[in-house]
Design a protein around this motif. Sequence first.
Motif, mmCIF file in Angstrom:
data_model
loop_
_atom_site.group_PDB
_atom_site.id
_atom_site.type_symbol
_atom_site.label_atom_id
_atom_site.label_comp_id
_atom_site.label_asym_id
_atom_site.label_seq_id
_atom_site.Cartn_x
_atom_site.Cartn_y
_atom_site.Cartn_z
ATOM 1 N N GLN A 1 -46.437 -52.155 30.974
ATOM 2 C CA GLN A 1 -45.628 -52.168 32.180
ATOM 3 C C GLN A 1 -45.430 -53.609 32.640
ATOM 4 O O GLN A 1 -46.389 -54.348 32.812
ATOM 5 N N VAL A 2 -44.193 -53.997 32.835
ATOM 6 C CA VAL A 2 -43.862 -55.349 33.261
ATOM 7 C C VAL A 2 -43.473 -55.324 34.733
ATOM 8 O O VAL A 2 -42.666 -54.501 35.153
ATOM 9 N N GLN A 3 -44.068 -56.210 35.494
ATOM 10 C CA GLN A 3 -43.685 -56.372 36.899
ATOM 11 C C GLN A 3 -42.859 -57.647 37.040
ATOM 12 O O GLN A 3 -43.219 -58.685 36.463
ATOM 13 N N LEU A 4 -41.795 -57.551 37.817
ATOM 14 C CA LEU A 4 -40.895 -58.678 38.012
ATOM 15 C C LEU A 4 -40.758 -58.951 39.502
ATOM 16 O O LEU A 4 -40.510 -58.025 40.281
ATOM 17 N N VAL A 5 -40.891 -60.215 39.871
ATOM 18 C CA VAL A 5 -40.770 -60.591 41.274
ATOM 19 C C VAL A 5 -39.784 -61.747 41.390
ATOM 20 O O VAL A 5 -40.042 -62.838 40.855
ATOM 21 N N GLU A 6 -38.690 -61.488 42.097
ATOM 22 C CA GLU A 6 -37.680 -62.518 42.302
ATOM 23 C C GLU A 6 -37.989 -63.336 43.547
ATOM 24 O O GLU A 6 -38.614 -62.839 44.495
ATOM 25 N N SER A 7 -37.525 -64.573 43.537
ATOM 26 C CA SER A 7 -37.636 -65.433 44.712
ATOM 27 C C SER A 7 -36.506 -66.443 44.681
ATOM 28 O O SER A 7 -35.826 -66.605 43.657
ATOM 29 N N GLY A 8 -36.307 -67.111 45.814
ATOM 30 C CA GLY A 8 -35.311 -68.170 45.867
ATOM 31 C C GLY A 8 -34.027 -67.820 46.574
ATOM 32 O O GLY A 8 -33.158 -68.675 46.747
ATOM 33 N N GLY A 9 -33.879 -66.570 46.972
ATOM 34 C CA GLY A 9 -32.674 -66.187 47.693
ATOM 35 C C GLY A 9 -32.691 -66.735 49.106
ATOM 36 O O GLY A 9 -33.675 -67.317 49.563
ATOM 37 N N GLY A 10 -31.568 -66.545 49.802
ATOM 38 C CA GLY A 10 -31.491 -67.013 51.172
ATOM 39 C C GLY A 10 -30.064 -67.159 51.625
ATOM 40 O O GLY A 10 -29.134 -66.665 50.980
ATOM 41 N N LEU A 11 -29.907 -67.871 52.739
ATOM 42 C CA LEU A 11 -28.593 -68.127 53.322
ATOM 43 C C LEU A 11 -28.138 -69.513 52.893
ATOM 44 O O LEU A 11 -28.881 -70.485 53.031
ATOM 45 N N ILE A 12 -26.918 -69.580 52.381
ATOM 46 C CA ILE A 12 -26.405 -70.841 51.872
ATOM 47 C C ILE A 12 -24.932 -70.970 52.260
ATOM 48 O O ILE A 12 -24.218 -69.957 52.345
ATOM 49 N N ASN A 13 -24.481 -72.177 52.487
ATOM 50 C CA ASN A 13 -23.081 -72.407 52.814
ATOM 51 C C ASN A 13 -22.214 -72.358 51.559
ATOM 52 O O ASN A 13 -22.692 -72.633 50.447
ATOM 53 N N THR A 14 -20.945 -72.050 51.751
ATOM 54 C CA THR A 14 -20.030 -72.057 50.612
ATOM 55 C C THR A 14 -20.030 -73.435 49.952
ATOM 56 O O THR A 14 -20.119 -74.472 50.622
ATOM 57 N N GLY A 15 -19.979 -73.404 48.636
ATOM 58 C CA GLY A 15 -20.033 -74.638 47.859
ATOM 59 C C GLY A 15 -21.428 -75.116 47.538
ATOM 60 O O GLY A 15 -21.605 -76.050 46.751
ATOM 61 N N SER A 21 -35.610 -67.541 40.949
ATOM 62 C CA SER A 21 -36.679 -67.448 39.961
ATOM 63 C C SER A 21 -37.135 -66.006 39.861
ATOM 64 O O SER A 21 -37.068 -65.248 40.830
ATOM 65 N N CYS A 22 -37.629 -65.659 38.704
ATOM 66 C CA CYS A 22 -38.174 -64.316 38.488
ATOM 67 C C CYS A 22 -39.444 -64.470 37.663
ATOM 68 O O CYS A 22 -39.390 -64.879 36.502
ATOM 69 N N LEU A 23 -40.553 -64.138 38.273
ATOM 70 C CA LEU A 23 -41.856 -64.243 37.622
ATOM 71 C C LEU A 23 -42.254 -62.888 37.058
ATOM 72 O O LEU A 23 -42.259 -61.883 37.773
ATOM 73 N N ALA A 24 -42.593 -62.884 35.780
ATOM 74 C CA ALA A 24 -42.981 -61.649 35.106
ATOM 75 C C ALA A 24 -44.484 -61.602 34.890
ATOM 76 O O ALA A 24 -45.121 -62.629 34.645
ATOM 77 N N GLY A 107 -28.150 -50.377 31.626
ATOM 78 C CA GLY A 107 -28.914 -49.281 31.056
ATOM 79 C C GLY A 107 -29.875 -49.687 29.962
ATOM 80 O O GLY A 107 -30.778 -48.928 29.616
ATOM 81 N N SER A 108 -29.704 -50.882 29.432
ATOM 82 C CA SER A 108 -30.596 -51.372 28.389
ATOM 83 C C SER A 108 -31.896 -51.928 28.945
ATOM 84 O O SER A 108 -32.846 -52.150 28.201
ATOM 85 N N TYR A 109 -31.916 -52.178 30.232
ATOM 86 C CA TYR A 109 -33.069 -52.838 30.851
ATOM 87 C C TYR A 109 -34.072 -51.818 31.356
ATOM 88 O O TYR A 109 -33.732 -50.912 32.105
ATOM 89 N N LYS A 110 -35.301 -52.052 30.956
ATOM 90 C CA LYS A 110 -36.368 -51.091 31.225
ATOM 91 C C LYS A 110 -37.099 -51.388 32.524
ATOM 92 O O LYS A 110 -37.589 -50.484 33.205
ATOM 93 N N PHE A 111 -37.209 -52.667 32.851
ATOM 94 C CA PHE A 111 -37.988 -53.076 34.017
ATOM 95 C C PHE A 111 -37.095 -53.891 34.946
ATOM 96 O O PHE A 111 -36.332 -54.744 34.489
ATOM 97 N N TRP A 112 -37.258 -53.642 36.237
ATOM 98 C CA TRP A 112 -36.444 -54.290 37.248
ATOM 99 C C TRP A 112 -37.310 -54.833 38.371
ATOM 100 O O TRP A 112 -38.315 -54.229 38.741
ATOM 101 N N GLY A 113 -36.878 -55.968 38.918
ATOM 102 C CA GLY A 113 -37.498 -56.463 40.131
ATOM 103 C C GLY A 113 -36.912 -55.781 41.353
ATOM 104 O O GLY A 113 -35.996 -54.956 41.234
ATOM 105 N N GLN A 114 -37.427 -56.122 42.510
ATOM 106 C CA GLN A 114 -36.962 -55.492 43.751
ATOM 107 C C GLN A 114 -35.760 -56.193 44.347
ATOM 108 O O GLN A 114 -35.141 -55.668 45.282
ATOM 109 N N GLY A 115 -35.431 -57.361 43.833
ATOM 110 C CA GLY A 115 -34.237 -58.053 44.278
ATOM 111 C C GLY A 115 -34.499 -59.093 45.340
ATOM 112 O O GLY A 115 -35.485 -59.039 46.078
ATOM 113 N N THR A 116 -33.592 -60.056 45.394
ATOM 114 C CA THR A 116 -33.636 -61.089 46.419
ATOM 115 C C THR A 116 -32.212 -61.257 46.981
ATOM 116 O O THR A 116 -31.246 -61.302 46.222
#
Length: 122
Positions: A1-15, A21-24, A107-116
């Motif tokens: 079982q692979v666990q995936l955790v995304e990070s780095g999202g946020g609010l950013i201005n256009t341009g 990042s996604c740590l497995a 559909g090919s992907y077996k493991f998913w993170g929770q999203g950022t």
Amino acid sequence: QVQLVESGGGLINTGGSLRLSCLASGGTFSMYGMGWFRQATGKEREFVAAISWTGSSTIYGNSAKGRFTISRDNAKNTVYLQMDSLDFEDTAVYYCAAAEVYSILAGSYKFWGQGTQVTVSS
């Protein structure tokens, strides 16, 4: 079982730029093809980018070509998505995923993170 955790999202201005990042953990990272997908409110999940096991091959969705770069560091069990020239249409939840194949199909992907969440505003 692979666990995936995304990070780095946020609010950013256009341009602007962001790097996701996604740590497995829980599996042999170098044995998995990795992908990034995104889903905007009210829309279907969309393929963004994928990278092969060694990182020697990459492929991008139309919305990402020329602006986003996927990479991986197998020593750190991490996959990255560098996003440049961000626009309003890039606002979405971004998910990383792991597959036993190198694929653009969700559909090919077996493991998913929770999203950022990435929000692009003026």
